[in-house]
Motif scaffolding. Structure first.
Motif, PDB file in Angstrom:
ATOM      1  N   GLY A 148       0.021 -11.391   8.654  1.00 57.89           N
ATOM      2  CA  GLY A 148      -0.604 -11.791   9.914  1.00 57.89           C
ATOM      3  C   GLY A 148      -0.520 -10.682  10.953  1.00 57.89           C
ATOM      4  N   LEU A 149       0.644 -10.003  10.997  1.00 59.55           N
ATOM      5  CA  LEU A 149       0.816  -8.916  11.963  1.00 59.55           C
ATOM      6  C   LEU A 149      -0.150  -7.770  11.680  1.00 59.55           C
ATOM      7  CD1 LEU A 149       4.684  -8.647  12.403  1.00 59.55           C
ATOM      8  CD2 LEU A 149       3.009  -9.471  14.044  1.00 59.55           C
ATOM      9  N   ILE A 150      -0.353  -7.505  10.405  1.00 60.61           N
ATOM     10  CA  ILE A 150      -1.259  -6.409  10.042  1.00 60.61           C
ATOM     11  C   ILE A 150      -2.691  -6.740  10.465  1.00 60.61           C
ATOM     12  CG2 ILE A 150      -2.358  -5.386   7.990  1.00 60.61           C
ATOM     13  CD1 ILE A 150       0.562  -4.992   6.976  1.00 60.61           C
ATOM     14  N   LEU A 151      -3.050  -8.008  10.319  1.00 54.74           N
ATOM     15  CA  LEU A 151      -4.378  -8.409  10.799  1.00 54.74           C
ATOM     16  C   LEU A 151      -4.464  -8.198  12.316  1.00 54.74           C
ATOM     17  CD1 LEU A 151      -5.091 -11.667   8.774  1.00 54.74           C
ATOM     18  CD2 LEU A 151      -6.086  -9.410   8.464  1.00 54.74           C
ATOM     19  N   GLY A 152      -3.363  -8.504  13.001  1.00 50.94           N
ATOM     20  CA  GLY A 152      -3.316  -8.296  14.448  1.00 50.94           C
ATOM     21  C   GLY A 152      -3.452  -6.818  14.800  1.00 50.94           C
ATOM     22  N   LEU A 153      -2.762  -5.960  14.035  1.00 48.91           N
ATOM     23  CA  LEU A 153      -2.851  -4.521  14.271  1.00 48.91           C
ATOM     24  C   LEU A 153      -4.287  -4.020  14.080  1.00 48.91           C
ATOM     25  CD1 LEU A 153       0.313  -3.020  12.531  1.00 48.91           C
ATOM     26  CD2 LEU A 153      -0.239  -2.985  14.957  1.00 48.91           C
ATOM     27  N   LEU A 154      -4.931  -4.542  13.038  1.00 52.51           N
ATOM     28  CA  LEU A 154      -6.318  -4.143  12.782  1.00 52.51           C
ATOM     29  C   LEU A 154      -7.224  -4.558  13.935  1.00 52.51           C
ATOM     30  CD1 LEU A 154      -6.789  -4.944   9.005  1.00 52.51           C
ATOM     31  CD2 LEU A 154      -6.848  -2.724  10.104  1.00 52.51           C
ATOM     32  N   ALA A 155      -6.962  -5.769  14.433  1.00 48.93           N
ATOM     33  CA  ALA A 155      -7.777  -6.253  15.556  1.00 48.93           C
ATOM     34  C   ALA A 155      -7.563  -5.349  16.778  1.00 48.93           C
ATOM     35  CB  ALA A 155      -7.408  -7.691  15.878  1.00 48.93           C
ATOM     36  N   LEU A 156      -6.314  -4.926  16.990  1.00 48.69           N
ATOM     37  CA  LEU A 156      -6.024  -4.015  18.110  1.00 48.69           C
ATOM     38  C   LEU A 156      -6.743  -2.687  17.922  1.00 48.69           C
ATOM     39  CD1 LEU A 156      -2.203  -4.438  18.846  1.00 48.69           C
ATOM     40  CD2 LEU A 156      -4.111  -5.020  20.343  1.00 48.69           C
ATOM     41  N   ASN A 157      -6.705  -2.171  16.678  1.00 51.65           N
ATOM     42  CA  ASN A 157      -7.389  -0.909  16.372  1.00 51.65           C
ATOM     43  C   ASN A 157      -8.882  -1.012  16.682  1.00 51.65           C
ATOM     44  OD1 ASN A 157      -5.021   0.170  15.572  1.00 51.65           O
ATOM     45  ND2 ASN A 157      -5.487   0.252  13.386  1.00 51.65           N
ATOM     46  N   GLU A 158      -9.445  -2.176  16.272  1.00 49.16           N
ATOM     47  CA  GLU A 158     -10.880  -2.402  16.526  1.00 49.16           C
ATOM     48  C   GLU A 158     -11.165  -2.365  18.021  1.00 49.16           C
ATOM     49  OE1 GLU A 158     -13.671  -3.643  14.405  1.00 49.16           O
ATOM     50  OE2 GLU A 158     -12.539  -2.478  12.935  1.00 49.16           O
ATOM     51  N   ALA A 159     -10.179  -2.874  18.782  1.00 48.43           N
ATOM     52  CA  ALA A 159     -10.365  -2.919  20.234  1.00 48.43           C
ATOM     53  C   ALA A 159     -10.015  -1.581  20.892  1.00 48.43           C
ATOM     54  CB  ALA A 159      -9.508  -4.033  20.825  1.00 48.43           C
ATOM     55  N   GLY A 160      -9.659  -0.592  20.071  1.00 46.14           N
ATOM     56  CA  GLY A 160      -9.379   0.738  20.591  1.00 46.14           C
ATOM     57  C   GLY A 160      -7.929   0.964  20.982  1.00 46.14           C
ATOM     58  N   VAL A 161      -7.064  -0.008  20.675  1.00 43.96           N
ATOM     59  CA  VAL A 161      -5.636   0.156  20.992  1.00 43.96           C
ATOM     60  C   VAL A 161      -4.908   0.539  19.708  1.00 43.96           C
ATOM     61  CG1 VAL A 161      -3.565  -0.959  21.906  1.00 43.96           C
ATOM     62  CG2 VAL A 161      -5.825  -1.658  22.717  1.00 43.96           C
ATOM     63  N   VAL A 162      -4.456   1.779  19.611  1.00 46.57           N
ATOM     64  CA  VAL A 162      -3.766   2.229  18.403  1.00 46.57           C
ATOM     65  C   VAL A 162      -2.283   2.408  18.724  1.00 46.57           C
ATOM     66  CG1 VAL A 162      -3.647   4.021  16.630  1.00 46.57           C
ATOM     67  CG2 VAL A 162      -5.847   3.398  17.619  1.00 46.57           C
ATOM     68  N   LEU A 163      -1.454   1.594  18.090  1.00 46.85           N
ATOM     69  CA  LEU A 163      -0.017   1.692  18.339  1.00 46.85           C
ATOM     70  C   LEU A 163       0.555   2.871  17.550  1.00 46.85           C
ATOM     71  CD1 LEU A 163       1.053  -2.071  18.162  1.00 46.85           C
ATOM     72  CD2 LEU A 163       0.709  -0.653  20.179  1.00 46.85           C
ATOM     73  N   PRO A 164       1.446   3.656  18.152  1.00 44.04           N
ATOM     74  CA  PRO A 164       1.991   4.825  17.431  1.00 44.04           C
ATOM     75  C   PRO A 164       2.947   4.388  16.321  1.00 44.04           C
ATOM     76  CG  PRO A 164       3.054   4.575  19.565  1.00 44.04           C
ATOM     77  CD  PRO A 164       1.977   3.545  19.512  1.00 44.04           C
ATOM     78  N   PRO A 165       3.162   5.262  15.315  1.00 41.67           N
ATOM     79  CA  PRO A 165       4.091   4.930  14.222  1.00 41.67           C
ATOM     80  C   PRO A 165       5.490   4.630  14.748  1.00 41.67           C
ATOM     81  CG  PRO A 165       3.018   7.050  13.828  1.00 41.67           C
ATOM     82  CD  PRO A 165       2.556   6.583  15.153  1.00 41.67           C
ATOM     83  N   GLU A 166       5.852   5.226  15.897  1.00 35.86           N
ATOM     84  CA  GLU A 166       7.191   5.014  16.466  1.00 35.86           C
ATOM     85  C   GLU A 166       7.374   3.574  16.949  1.00 35.86           C
ATOM     86  OE1 GLU A 166       5.285   7.555  17.123  1.00 35.86           O
ATOM     87  OE2 GLU A 166       6.389   9.327  16.497  1.00 35.86           O
ATOM     88  N   VAL A 167       6.281   2.834  17.030  1.00 33.77           N
ATOM     89  CA  VAL A 167       6.384   1.419  17.394  1.00 33.77           C
ATOM     90  C   VAL A 167       6.244   0.550  16.144  1.00 33.77           C
ATOM     91  CG1 VAL A 167       5.224  -0.470  18.627  1.00 33.77           C
ATOM     92  CG2 VAL A 167       5.568   1.725  19.752  1.00 33.77           C
ATOM     93  N   VAL A 168       5.208   0.837  15.359  1.00 33.41           N
ATOM     94  CA  VAL A 168       4.887  -0.031  14.221  1.00 33.41           C
ATOM     95  C   VAL A 168       5.975   0.025  13.147  1.00 33.41           C
ATOM     96  CG1 VAL A 168       3.219  -0.482  12.388  1.00 33.41           C
ATOM     97  CG2 VAL A 168       2.421   0.205  14.644  1.00 33.41           C
ATOM     98  N   LEU A 169       6.385   1.229  12.745  1.00 30.04           N
ATOM     99  CA  LEU A 169       7.323   1.336  11.619  1.00 30.04           C
ATOM    100  C   LEU A 169       8.692   0.732  11.943  1.00 30.04           C
ATOM    101  CD1 LEU A 169       6.455   4.863  10.193  1.00 30.04           C
ATOM    102  CD2 LEU A 169       5.594   2.657   9.505  1.00 30.04           C
ATOM    103  N   PRO A 170       9.320   1.062  13.092  1.00 30.48           N
ATOM    104  CA  PRO A 170      10.615   0.429  13.368  1.00 30.48           C
ATOM    105  C   PRO A 170      10.512  -1.087  13.556  1.00 30.48           C
ATOM    106  CG  PRO A 170      10.273   2.329  14.794  1.00 30.48           C
ATOM    107  CD  PRO A 170       8.986   2.065  14.114  1.00 30.48           C
ATOM    108  N   ALA A 171       9.389  -1.534  14.144  1.00 33.45           N
ATOM    109  CA  ALA A 171       9.235  -2.980  14.338  1.00 33.45           C
ATOM    110  C   ALA A 171       9.152  -3.692  12.992  1.00 33.45           C
ATOM    111  CB  ALA A 171       7.995  -3.264  15.178  1.00 33.45           C
ATOM    112  N   MET A 172       8.369  -3.123  12.071  1.00 36.22           N
ATOM    113  CA  MET A 172       8.241  -3.724  10.732  1.00 36.22           C
ATOM    114  C   MET A 172       9.590  -3.661  10.012  1.00 36.22           C
ATOM    115  SD  MET A 172       5.142  -4.811  10.136  1.00 36.22           S
ATOM    116  CE  MET A 172       3.447  -4.660  10.648  1.00 36.22           C
ATOM    117  N   THR A 173      10.261  -2.522  10.132  1.00 35.43           N
ATOM    118  CA  THR A 173      11.574  -2.387   9.495  1.00 35.43           C
ATOM    119  C   THR A 173      12.541  -3.421  10.078  1.00 35.43           C
ATOM    120  OG1 THR A 173      11.158  -0.021   9.306  1.00 35.43           O
ATOM    121  CG2 THR A 173      13.407  -0.731   8.929  1.00 35.43           C
ATOM    122  N   GLY A 174      12.536  -3.545  11.413  1.00 37.12           N
ATOM    123  CA  GLY A 174      13.410  -4.515  12.064  1.00 37.12           C
ATOM    124  C   GLY A 174      13.135  -5.931  11.590  1.00 37.12           C
TER     125      GLY A 174
END
Lengths: 302, 444
Positions: free
Chosen positions: B35-61
């Motif tokens: 579900g989160l990945i779908l959310g990330l894709l939706a953000l990307n579509e909207a032009g909001v790209v989260l940096p790896p320094e946010v996505v990777l630690p959050a997923m790891t956490g």
């Protein structure tokens, strides 16, 4: 008078004590002490039967359903990250002969690029299926119209498709394919001999080319950066051509070792074939084989 | 400095978010990640790209926190995932003795030991030795997997046949659970071929192909049988200390690290199989060692599998988290690896500190809420997640999976047999004849 069943604190019926005399009756239908009928218990056998029915009939229906469903035909530019592992069909044209990878005389696999007009996708075939294609003279070559079914692999770097069954590849070809070579050389990583190079494309036009497309480039080396010791970072060779654009060419250590004395140097003019990639939003070229890189104007590397 | 704070904040946030999951029994972290990945894709579509320094630690956490905190519903609500099924029997014994809190904390200590094992032992050694191990073991994976399958099937034991009249009736009684185990393995293997080669799930959601089947095989039967059996746990006691010693923790970490590490490194082998192998290999009889080792094994499996994706020079994709992330990110340097290692350590600490208050909260909820109602709510949530991500066809796959997953529960065989869904097709694939079987089944 009908006895009232005993209740547990949560309100459920106590199924193992007699509702009349309160003594232990276990799983019996009647109390062994006073003969009162126990609150009805559902037989475990019923649930077992239901589970077996659901498992077998359901599986049968699921099997029939997936077999009756047509494999969806997708356009390359519609392939999204969430379609990883999807089993789909693609149809399009092959612009360049398939590359056949051999080792010790045996085919290890082959790959080719299919263009359906909306984009290009890398098609990969493993050893056994590749052998079948070669035996039947169905290795795709330039000009073929091809339709195939396979499973998508979507990574951050590229989109590719694995052909799992040689029978799922259909070729529309005007002239018959040449017979397979009588004595396949045992040189690894050898491309089809008729795999002629295209005209080089200017680096400035890479922005208009789809990611994953293999392109021919002629450019000058501006800068070479080796990866730090112990790092998994790639070698990075910055190229510049007459269009004025500068684009990094990347390759990893394994390939660098194969290049050996052909390692690019600043100022050298190169002719190369590489895949158009993107990394963190920046366009880059990825060298796939050592033999794809040679001095401009020189003969292809042996 | 900004990157450091981003990584730190995201890892803590991910671990904290997983605490919500720990209160929702039977919900798997991979479903949430989908579900989160779908959310990330939706953000990307909207032009909001989260940096790896946010996505990777959050997923790891999220993965670290869930691997630790999922112990709470596993033991207190009887809703384990596949990798926790061995912990549940002794864990539920603790629960029925009023020592559920202690059972959870023991498993949590195992998880914490697993984090230490990953960060301080695997972390420094992995880039040097795992690529070598991969090269050496690579050509042997197929036969090793068949040996594991043979071990799983042959180590099932008959649970009947000791009482009653001798002859065929007794023979059939003895073979009932064994036969059910084999049937479960074969049916789930067939289901595996269907979902891996020709899934009915829409191609746009193909990255979640196997999820409905897993939910059906492992989560739904537990919820259903909790509803039907409606066990009432006795009042629970909270303790301020645990009956542990350094020796017990060390033995448990060695066993759990071995099993979880093997499962993380080896393709298709999951935490449950790793736990089984580790349990047999180390033959730890002490119940505390067993519970601790299963906690360590589970954490090392889930987090270790994700970590392998980032090990420089290895590039191994193991486990659902790595397979989902590969479509969005390609780790290349030590930077990514160290970031994930750091996030693992931070999230592990946060998750362990959350374990005690969340366990107390859940025990309070159990006291006030009907156990059956909790199971019904859990069932509702997982059905809703499957429906939202994969639609009606996913629900159908889940129902079939539930039928197969109920067989071991009803016939008294091991639920591990349901892992045939991955083991059988992947063993065939690694041996080179998976596509031939799929063609014979007319799936391709």
């Amino acid at each position: 008078m009908e006895p009232t069943p005993q209740s547990t604190p949560s309100g459920t019926v106590d199924p193992i004590h007699c509702p009349a005399c309160g003594r232990f009756a276990g799983a019996r239908a009647r109390c062994p002490h006073c003969g009162t009928r126990m609150p009805r218990r559902m037989s475990l056998r019923l649930f077992r039967g239901a589970a077996i029915l659901l498992a077998t009939v359901g599986l049968g229906l699921l099997y029939a359903m997936v077999r009756a469903r047509e494999i969806p035909l997708v356009r390359v530019d519609d392939v999204a990250e969430t379609m990883n592992f999807a089993y789909v069909r693609v149809a399009g044209q092959v612009h360049r002969n398939a590359r056949v990878f051999r080792s010790g005389g045996r085919i290890e696999g082959l790959r080719f690029t299919l263009d359906d007009g909306t984009g290009a996708i890398d098609i990969r075939v493993r050893g056994r299926q590749a052998e079948v294609l070669e035996r039947e003279g169905r290795i795709p070559r330039a000009g073929d119209r091809v339709e195939l079914a396979g499973s998508l692999q979507v990574t951050a770097d590229a989109v590719s498709m694995w052909l799992q069954d040689a029978g799922a590849l259909h070729i529309d070809r005007e002239t018959p394919a040449p017979p397979p070579p009588a004595d396949p050389s045992d040189v690894s990583d050898v491309s089809d001999p008729s795999d002629a190079p295209d005209r080089p494309v200017p680096l400035a036009t890479l922005a208009d080319i789809d990611t994953g497309t293999v392109v021919e480039i002629e450019a000058e080396v501006v800068h070479v950066r080796a990866p730090p010791a112990g790092s998994n970072a790639p070698w990075r060779v910055v190229l510049q051509d007459g269009s004025g654009a500068a684009v990094p060419l990347v390759f990893w250590d394994e390939l660098a070792q194969r290049l050996a004395d052909r390692m690019p140097a600043p100022g050298q003019r190169l002719r190369l074939r590489a895949r158009r990639d993107e990394y963190r939003g920046t366009i880059q070229l990825r060298l796939l084989r050592a033999d794809d890189l040679r001095p401009a104007g020189g003969a292809p590397a042996p | 400095m900004t990157a450091f704070l981003l990584v730190l904040g995201s890892a803590v946030l991910g671990a904290a978010a997983s605490s919500l999951l720990s209160l929702l029994p039977a919900l798997h972290v991979f479903n949430v990640m989908g579900g989160l990945i779908l959310g990330l894709l939706a953000l990307n579509e909207a032009g909001v790209v989260l940096p790896p320094e946010v996505v990777l630690p959050a997923m790891t956490g999220l993965v670290v926190g869930w691997s630790m905190l999922n112990t709470i519903p596993s033991i207190l609500l009887g809703a384990p995932d596949e990798s926790a099924m061995f912990t549940v029997l002794p864990g539920q014994k603790y629960l029925m003795m009023g020592r559920g809190y202690e059972g959870v904390m023991l498993t949590g200590v195992g998880g914490l030991a697993g984090v230490f094992f990953l960060v301080f032992v695997v972390g420094p050694l992995a880039p040097r030795y795992l690529p070598l191990a991969r090269t050496v073991l690579g050509p042997h994976l197929h036969w090793m997997l068949w040996v594991i399958i043979t071990f799983i099937l042959m180590s099932e034991w008959p649970r009947g046949g000791t009482h009653g009249a001798s002859g065929w009736a007794r023979f059939a009684d003895a073979w009932r659970s064994l036969g059910a185990g084999l049937l479960t393995f074969l049916l789930s293997g067939f289901l595996g071929f269907i979902v891996l080669y020709r899934s009915p799930v829409a191609v746009e959601m193909a990255f979640q192909n196997i999820m409905p089947a897993f939910v059906g095989l492992f989560a739904v039967p537990w919820c259903l049988f909790n509803v039907l059996s409606a066990t009432e746990p006795p009042p629970q006691v909270r303790t301020a200390s645990l009956e542990l010693s350094g020796d017990v923790i060390l033995r448990a970490t060695a066993a759990g690290g071995l099993g979880g590490g093997f499962a993380a490194f080896f393709p298709v082998v999951t935490g449950g199989v790793g736990g089984l192998l580790a349990g047999h290999a180390t033959a730890q009889r002490d119940e505390r060692v067993f519970i601790l080792s299963q906690g360590a094994s589970k954490l090392v499996y889930y987090v270790g599998a994700l970590m392998l994706f980032f090990v420089p020079g290895l590039g191994l994709r193991r486990g659902g988290a790595a397979w989902m992330l590969q479509a969005f990110y390609t780790p290349r340097t030590r930077y990514d690896y160290l970031m994930v290692l750091g996030a693992t350590a931070v999230a592990g600490a946060v998750a362990f500190l959350l374990l005690s208050p969340l366990t107390r909260l859940t025990l309070g909820l159990i006291r006030r809420t009907n156990y059956r109602a909790v199971s019904i709510a859990a069932l509702g949530i997982i059905v809703a997640v499957v429906a939202a991500l994969t639609g009606a066809s996913g629900l159908f796959v889940m129902a079939v999976g539930a039928g197969i997953g109920s067989l071991p529960v009803l016939f008294g065989s091991r639920r591990l047999n349901a892992l045939g869904i991955l083991l059988l097709p992947m063993a065939c694939n690694l041996s080179g004849f998976g596509p031939d079987v799929a063609r014979w089944l007319r799936l391709i």
